[in-house]
Design a protein around this motif. Structure first.
Motif, PDB file in Angstrom:
ATOM      1  N   UNK A  17      23.956  24.238 -20.052  1.00  0.00           N
ATOM      2  CA  UNK A  17      22.505  24.394 -20.217  1.00  0.00           C
ATOM      3  C   UNK A  17      22.080  23.921 -21.601  1.00  0.00           C
ATOM      4  N   UNK A  18      22.802  24.340 -22.616  1.00  0.00           N
ATOM      5  CA  UNK A  18      22.485  23.966 -23.998  1.00  0.00           C
ATOM      6  C   UNK A  18      22.499  22.449 -24.162  1.00  0.00           C
ATOM      7  N   UNK A  19      23.551  21.798 -23.691  1.00  0.00           N
ATOM      8  CA  UNK A  19      23.665  20.347 -23.860  1.00  0.00           C
ATOM      9  C   UNK A  19      22.615  19.587 -23.062  1.00  0.00           C
ATOM     10  N   UNK A  20      22.233  20.119 -21.913  1.00  0.00           N
ATOM     11  CA  UNK A  20      21.199  19.456 -21.113  1.00  0.00           C
ATOM     12  C   UNK A  20      19.830  19.600 -21.763  1.00  0.00           C
ATOM     13  N   UNK A  21      19.515  20.776 -22.281  1.00  0.00           N
ATOM     14  CA  UNK A  21      18.235  20.966 -22.966  1.00  0.00           C
ATOM     15  C   UNK A  21      18.131  20.080 -24.207  1.00  0.00           C
ATOM     16  N   UNK A  22      19.260  19.834 -24.858  1.00  0.00           N
ATOM     17  CA  UNK A  22      19.260  18.971 -26.044  1.00  0.00           C
ATOM     18  C   UNK A  22      18.807  17.546 -25.726  1.00  0.00           C
TER      19      UNK A  22
END
Length: 372
Positions: A17-22
């Protein structure tokens, strides 16, 4: 722009989730989080105050004593609610619960009661809350013997072990990338839902999944052939499988070079799917790439000249170096979520053949630039 805080962002779903939001910084700002916040009330309050949205993924789901699982998960929810109440926050809280809510175990009980605690907070405070009931999740970088049976099977098949099926039941599954898009959809919607059952995207018997993975092992892991991938589930499962290799020791793989008086012949790729094949020439000292993909399957094959191919998994510092020489043609396949490049380290032009499983579409390139 929404300010998003993710508890448990160091975990399997949290990291995805973190990497996709980035990838969309114009839409989301990620609020720094650390697991230590749960043991420091002031840090937790500061975290909560800075968030428009809190995605609570932090949880324990494995321990020898089930009571420890229950107590830990309830305490984590209580810590967040206390911080929300003390700061008067109206953040939209999304809570990852599980399809195990209705099972007779303390993990499921902790998830159900945690969700109910957040519902009461939202009713009392006027805040927004979404309770996500999540089916079985699989995908790249899940921990074997922890996150899913698929992670366990993938690790075993690529590390000389033999998978064993304890219960050949029917399993409802969702790929972690699909789950992330569901979570982002609920973030953007911004509405309270005491229960939102995240829809599963495939249904399989455990033995059917294992049969597919064994086929990938035989065709790809041992034979270097891209298997036929008919469905989205097949693509997701194959990309998951590829991420469990000991990459540093698996690549580069040398081609079989057939020579006769006319010259040489090398088969670059054998596959059960289509895609796009191209070649490039690169002058000495030049580096191509420095980008990564989240879904594409890609092969770099060096057929003339000397090259350094480098890979680095996103959010890590370890750089993997592979030296290739056209005198012994070889290839490296690019795992998803690994930024990669290729540099001409020789004194002559470098000739490289590239294969990727889908033609380039500038409107949906799945190409994100980041230095290795």
């Amino acid at each position: 722009m929404k300010k998003i805080g993710i508890t448990g962002q160091e975990g399997f779903v949290g990291k995805h989730l973190y990497n996709t939001l980035k990838l969309t910084p114009e839409a989301f700002e990620l609020v720094p989080y650390d697991i230590s916040f749960f043991s420091d009330d002031e840090k937790m309050k500061n975290f909560v105050q800075n968030c428009d949205v809190i995605v609570h993924l932090a949880a324990m789901n494995r321990h020898d004593d089930p009571q420890v699982i229950y107590d830990t998960n309830i305490a984590l929810v209580d810590k967040i609610i206390s911080a929300l109440e003390e700061t008067g926050s109206k953040a939209h809280v999304l809570f990852s619960s599980s399809s195990q809510e209705e099972r007779d175990n303390l993990y499921g009980k902790s998830k159900k009661e945690g969700r109910e605690m957040f519902i009461k907070w939202a009713e009392k405070s006027g805040g927004n809350f979404t309770g996500l009931i999540i089916p079985n999740v699989f995908g790249p970088f899940g921990k074997p013997n922890y996150n899913s049976f698929i992670a366990t099977f993938c690790h075993q098949l690529t590390h000389g072990e033999t998978p064993k099926i304890d219960n050949d039941g029917v399993v409802h599954l969702i790929y972690v990338g699909e789950l992330v898009q569901e979570i982002i959809g609920q973030i953007n919607l911004g509405e309270s839902k005491a229960v939102y059952e995240v829809p599963y995207t495939s249904t399989n018997k455990v033995s059917e999944v294992l049969a597919k993975l064994e086929n990938y092992k035989n065709l790809y892991f041992h034979g270097n052939e891209i298997p036929e991938l008919k469905t989205d589930f097949d693509y997701h499962l194959f990309n998951t499988f590829r991420c469990y290799f000991d990459i540093q020791n698996h690549y580069p793989i040398k081609f079989t070079k057939n020579t006769d008086p006319r010259g040489a012949f090398v088969e670059i790729i054998r596959l059960g799917i289509g895609g796009q094949c191209s070649f490039s020439t690169t002058v000495p000292g030049i580096t191509r790439g420095n980008h990564y993909h989240t879904r594409k399957i890609e092969r770099f094959a060096v057929i003339k000249g000397k090259a350094l191919i480098q890979l680095r998994k996103i959010d890590t510092d370890e750089v993997l170096d592979f030296y290739l020489d056209g005198e012994e043609p070889a290839f490296v396949d690019m795992p998803i979520w690994y930024t990669h490049n290729i540099k001409n380290i020789g004194e002559e032009e470098l000739y490289t053949i590239f294969w990727i499983n889908e033609p380039y579409d500038p409107e949906d390139a799945d190409t994100y630039f980041e230095e290795v």
